[in-house]
Design a protein around this motif. Structure first.
Motif, PDB file in Angstrom:
ATOM      1  N   GLU A 116      -3.882   3.937   3.467  1.00  0.00           N
ATOM      2  CA  GLU A 116      -3.441   2.682   4.055  1.00  0.00           C
ATOM      3  C   GLU A 116      -1.927   2.676   4.007  1.00  0.00           C
ATOM      4  O   GLU A 116      -1.329   3.034   2.985  1.00  0.00           O
ATOM      5  CB  GLU A 116      -3.998   1.503   3.257  1.00  0.00           C
ATOM      6  N   THR A 117      -1.296   2.280   5.088  1.00  0.00           N
ATOM      7  CA  THR A 117       0.156   2.187   5.153  1.00  0.00           C
ATOM      8  C   THR A 117       0.568   0.743   4.918  1.00  0.00           C
ATOM      9  O   THR A 117      -0.025  -0.177   5.473  1.00  0.00           O
ATOM     10  CB  THR A 117       0.665   2.640   6.542  1.00  0.00           C
ATOM     11  N   ALA A 118       1.580   0.547   4.090  1.00  0.00           N
ATOM     12  CA  ALA A 118       2.073  -0.806   3.835  1.00  0.00           C
ATOM     13  C   ALA A 118       2.618  -1.413   5.122  1.00  0.00           C
ATOM     14  O   ALA A 118       3.215  -0.709   5.946  1.00  0.00           O
ATOM     15  CB  ALA A 118       3.173  -0.768   2.774  1.00  0.00           C
ATOM     16  N   PRO A 119       2.415  -2.721   5.310  1.00  0.00           N
ATOM     17  CA  PRO A 119       2.981  -3.386   6.489  1.00  0.00           C
ATOM     18  C   PRO A 119       4.502  -3.226   6.538  1.00  0.00           C
ATOM     19  O   PRO A 119       5.160  -3.036   5.513  1.00  0.00           O
ATOM     20  CB  PRO A 119       2.601  -4.856   6.282  1.00  0.00           C
ATOM     21  N   LYS A 120       5.048  -3.301   7.717  1.00  0.00           N
ATOM     22  CA  LYS A 120       6.474  -3.024   7.928  1.00  0.00           C
ATOM     23  C   LYS A 120       7.394  -3.885   7.060  1.00  0.00           C
ATOM     24  O   LYS A 120       8.467  -3.429   6.663  1.00  0.00           O
ATOM     25  CB  LYS A 120       6.829  -3.187   9.400  1.00  0.00           C
ATOM     26  N   GLU A 121       6.993  -5.090   6.748  1.00  0.00           N
ATOM     27  CA  GLU A 121       7.874  -5.938   5.929  1.00  0.00           C
ATOM     28  C   GLU A 121       8.039  -5.397   4.506  1.00  0.00           C
ATOM     29  O   GLU A 121       8.917  -5.834   3.774  1.00  0.00           O
ATOM     30  CB  GLU A 121       7.400  -7.393   5.894  1.00  0.00           C
ATOM     31  N   TYR A 122       7.220  -4.421   4.124  1.00  0.00           N
ATOM     32  CA  TYR A 122       7.332  -3.797   2.801  1.00  0.00           C
ATOM     33  C   TYR A 122       8.079  -2.466   2.850  1.00  0.00           C
ATOM     34  O   TYR A 122       8.223  -1.808   1.828  1.00  0.00           O
ATOM     35  CB  TYR A 122       5.954  -3.613   2.177  1.00  0.00           C
ATOM     36  N   TRP A 123       8.524  -2.033   4.024  1.00  0.00           N
ATOM     37  CA  TRP A 123       9.342  -0.834   4.131  1.00  0.00           C
ATOM     38  C   TRP A 123      10.728  -1.209   3.628  1.00  0.00           C
ATOM     39  O   TRP A 123      11.288  -2.233   4.014  1.00  0.00           O
ATOM     40  CB  TRP A 123       9.454  -0.362   5.554  1.00  0.00           C
TER      41      TRP A 123
ATOM     42  N   ARG B 210      10.827   4.887  -6.414  1.00  0.00           N
ATOM     43  CA  ARG B 210       9.781   5.166  -7.400  1.00  0.00           C
ATOM     44  C   ARG B 210       9.338   3.885  -8.091  1.00  0.00           C
ATOM     45  O   ARG B 210       8.135   3.609  -8.222  1.00  0.00           O
ATOM     46  CB  ARG B 210      10.275   6.157  -8.443  1.00  0.00           C
ATOM     47  N   LEU B 211      10.291   3.098  -8.549  1.00  0.00           N
ATOM     48  CA  LEU B 211       9.964   1.828  -9.214  1.00  0.00           C
ATOM     49  C   LEU B 211       9.296   0.853  -8.255  1.00  0.00           C
ATOM     50  O   LEU B 211       8.356   0.142  -8.626  1.00  0.00           O
ATOM     51  CB  LEU B 211      11.219   1.203  -9.811  1.00  0.00           C
ATOM     52  N   TYR B 212       9.777   0.810  -7.038  1.00  0.00           N
ATOM     53  CA  TYR B 212       9.233  -0.097  -6.037  1.00  0.00           C
ATOM     54  C   TYR B 212       7.748   0.185  -5.798  1.00  0.00           C
ATOM     55  O   TYR B 212       6.914  -0.734  -5.829  1.00  0.00           O
ATOM     56  CB  TYR B 212      10.033   0.044  -4.739  1.00  0.00           C
ATOM     57  N   CYS B 213       7.401   1.450  -5.572  1.00  0.00           N
ATOM     58  CA  CYS B 213       5.993   1.800  -5.336  1.00  0.00           C
ATOM     59  C   CYS B 213       5.138   1.505  -6.564  1.00  0.00           C
ATOM     60  O   CYS B 213       4.022   1.003  -6.445  1.00  0.00           O
ATOM     61  CB  CYS B 213       5.858   3.268  -4.949  1.00  0.00           C
ATOM     62  N   PHE B 214       5.654   1.820  -7.735  1.00  0.00           N
ATOM     63  CA  PHE B 214       4.916   1.604  -8.972  1.00  0.00           C
ATOM     64  C   PHE B 214       4.581   0.122  -9.177  1.00  0.00           C
ATOM     65  O   PHE B 214       3.472  -0.225  -9.578  1.00  0.00           O
ATOM     66  CB  PHE B 214       5.721   2.126 -10.164  1.00  0.00           C
ATOM     67  N   ALA B 215       5.514  -0.754  -8.863  1.00  0.00           N
ATOM     68  CA  ALA B 215       5.352  -2.183  -9.123  1.00  0.00           C
ATOM     69  C   ALA B 215       4.761  -2.958  -7.945  1.00  0.00           C
ATOM     70  O   ALA B 215       4.394  -4.126  -8.094  1.00  0.00           O
ATOM     71  CB  ALA B 215       6.701  -2.792  -9.494  1.00  0.00           C
ATOM     72  N   LEU B 216       4.636  -2.336  -6.793  1.00  0.00           N
ATOM     73  CA  LEU B 216       4.232  -3.035  -5.579  1.00  0.00           C
ATOM     74  C   LEU B 216       2.780  -3.496  -5.621  1.00  0.00           C
ATOM     75  O   LEU B 216       1.871  -2.735  -5.962  1.00  0.00           O
ATOM     76  CB  LEU B 216       4.444  -2.120  -4.363  1.00  0.00           C
ATOM     77  N   THR B 217       2.576  -4.752  -5.279  1.00  0.00           N
ATOM     78  CA  THR B 217       1.244  -5.325  -5.076  1.00  0.00           C
ATOM     79  C   THR B 217       1.270  -6.059  -3.742  1.00  0.00           C
ATOM     80  O   THR B 217       2.138  -6.898  -3.516  1.00  0.00           O
ATOM     81  CB  THR B 217       0.876  -6.314  -6.202  1.00  0.00           C
ATOM     82  N   ILE B 218       0.346  -5.735  -2.861  1.00  0.00           N
ATOM     83  CA  ILE B 218       0.249  -6.388  -1.557  1.00  0.00           C
ATOM     84  C   ILE B 218      -1.152  -6.953  -1.428  1.00  0.00           C
ATOM     85  O   ILE B 218      -2.130  -6.195  -1.446  1.00  0.00           O
ATOM     86  CB  ILE B 218       0.533  -5.395  -0.407  1.00  0.00           C
ATOM     87  N   ASP B 219      -1.247  -8.265  -1.321  1.00  0.00           N
ATOM     88  CA  ASP B 219      -2.558  -8.924  -1.208  1.00  0.00           C
ATOM     89  C   ASP B 219      -3.521  -8.467  -2.305  1.00  0.00           C
ATOM     90  O   ASP B 219      -4.695  -8.196  -2.055  1.00  0.00           O
ATOM     91  CB  ASP B 219      -3.183  -8.674   0.171  1.00  0.00           C
ATOM     92  N   GLY B 220      -3.001  -8.336  -3.520  1.00  0.00           N
ATOM     93  CA  GLY B 220      -3.819  -7.931  -4.657  1.00  0.00           C
ATOM     94  C   GLY B 220      -4.095  -6.434  -4.735  1.00  0.00           C
ATOM     95  O   GLY B 220      -4.779  -5.978  -5.641  1.00  0.00           O
ATOM     96  N   LYS B 221      -3.572  -5.670  -3.783  1.00  0.00           N
ATOM     97  CA  LYS B 221      -3.787  -4.224  -3.753  1.00  0.00           C
ATOM     98  C   LYS B 221      -2.670  -3.510  -4.507  1.00  0.00           C
ATOM     99  O   LYS B 221      -1.486  -3.772  -4.262  1.00  0.00           O
ATOM    100  CB  LYS B 221      -3.830  -3.708  -2.317  1.00  0.00           C
TER     101      LYS B 221
END
Length: 79
Positions: free
Chosen positions: A3-10, A19-30
């Motif tokens: 699954e690709t993150a929506p553009k607003e998360y690029w 690295r930190l961004y991906c590790f901490a990222l939660t999108i709609d509980g994912k």
């Protein structure tokens, strides 16, 4: 399958920030977002403008901490 993150998360980030961004990222509980592999970046992101440079897992061994590229997070999903 990914699954690709929506553009607003690029985000335009340095390698360490990405690295930190991906590790901490939660999108709609994912959770579980990561860098795409070099192959995924080439296959999945043909729609990305040519002037956008992307971080991929290929870059993780390099010491490019001062360079800013775009991170487009992906995560593995069940088929």
């Amino acid at each position: 399958m990914i699954e690709t993150a929506p553009k607003e998360y690029w985000k335009n980030l340095t390698l360490g920030e990405a690295r930190l961004y991906c590790f901490a990222l939660t999108i709609d509980g994912k959770i579980g977002w990561r860098f795409p592999t070099a192959t995924e970046a080439k296959e999945q992101y043909e729609f990305v403008p040519n002037d956008v440079c992307l971080w991929s897992t290929y870059d993780l061994d390099h010491q490019w901490y001062d360079i800013t590229f775009t991170i487009i997070p992906v995560r593995d999903i069940d088929k």
